[in-house]
Design an enzyme around this catalytic site. Sequence first.
Site, PDB file in Angstrom:
ATOM      1  N   SER A 120       0.816  -1.061   0.107  1.00 54.70           N
ATOM      2  CA  SER A 120      -0.006   0.148   0.292  1.00 54.70           C
ATOM      3  C   SER A 120       0.722   1.323   0.076  1.00 54.70           C
ATOM      4  O   SER A 120       0.378   2.336   0.000  1.00 54.70           O
ATOM      5  CB  SER A 120      -0.727   0.002   1.174  1.00 54.70           C
ATOM      6  N   HIS A 141      -2.751  -2.939  -5.760  1.00 49.61           N
ATOM      7  CA  HIS A 141      -3.069  -2.579  -4.257  1.00 49.61           C
ATOM      8  C   HIS A 141      -4.787  -2.682  -4.112  1.00 49.61           C
ATOM      9  O   HIS A 141      -5.598  -1.881  -4.499  1.00 49.61           O
ATOM     10  CB  HIS A 141      -2.896  -1.200  -3.993  1.00 49.61           C
ATOM     11  N   GLU A 153      -6.011   0.018  -7.034  1.00 55.08           N
ATOM     12  CA  GLU A 153      -4.839   0.701  -7.484  1.00 55.08           C
ATOM     13  C   GLU A 153      -3.809  -0.236  -8.436  1.00 55.08           C
ATOM     14  O   GLU A 153      -3.278  -1.150  -7.703  1.00 55.08           O
ATOM     15  CB  GLU A 153      -4.090   1.491  -6.408  1.00 55.08           C
ATOM     16  N   ASN A 191      -3.497   5.957  -0.014  1.00 54.88           N
ATOM     17  CA  ASN A 191      -2.904   6.299   1.100  1.00 54.88           C
ATOM     18  C   ASN A 191      -1.967   7.453   1.310  1.00 54.88           C
ATOM     19  O   ASN A 191      -1.785   7.967   2.436  1.00 54.88           O
ATOM     20  CB  ASN A 191      -2.175   4.984   1.459  1.00 54.88           C
TER      21      ASN A 191
END
Length: 292
Positions: A120, A141, A153, A191
């Site tokens: 991540s 991700h 992602e 993130n």
Amino acid sequence: MGQIETIGVIGAGQMGNGIAHVCALAGYDVRLNDISDEALSKGIETIEGNMARQVARNMITPDAMTTAIKRIKPSTSLDTFNAVDLAIEAATEKREVKEAIFKDVCEAVPSNAYLATNTSSISITRLAATTDRPEKFIGLHFMNPVPLMKLMEVIRGLATDQQTYEMALGFADRLGKTTTNAEDYPAFIVNRVLVPMINEAVYALYEGVGTVESIDTAMKLGANHPMGPLELADFIGLDTCLSIMQVLHDGLADTKYRPCPLLVKYVEAGWVGRKAKRGFYDYRGDAPVPTR
């Protein structure tokens, strides 16, 4: 390389068992690997429980659940990866751990197999460089919980080739995921935005701006977030949040990404959230109770 049919998943924890879950439901054969039989048993138990909930909500049929469970073959040995078309690493968010895993995986999988990481935050380019096939390496991700969250992602490393990228898009489409493309910079998109917000919420708690309950209530009712940032941190895992902040701080060299000392303290205490039964909330009773 031809059709992707067999997926290897390294790690049977929160993310790994979720990835195995959605892959099996999508019709892939799955090889699920972890370091202990206990971890694998817990992972399979979680998958069965989550699929049973999907059956109860009429999201999948009982037959689909039975068939999917049969597709998942757990093992503590990577020998079962000798026929996988795509190996996905879903281990702890530590670069050294992931690099060691990929060295072992490269020896176990066929020479034409693709490699992916569910990291991540960690550099895809850096992880790919530790393998024997950086051109076949990509970041996938998944969001937590994997069976429910629609987003994936997709992150290309510097060496990732077009064929690998197209494989990733096709794989995501078969899983029913929506993809967003992120550049290979620390923490990517989700993130990069989310975890600093959580860290700021921890600073607000640390500085006495509000209590756990008041901070979470303020963001749920004031910003229409489904979960408060501290509740969400417990769900993600405070250790994972700290690791991501450290990657951001180290990678971007900006003091705005400095992990809050209170976050560090909770992780040092082992109070890392739901999985440890204690974090910003105590989960050992009938209902969560704020710890500050």
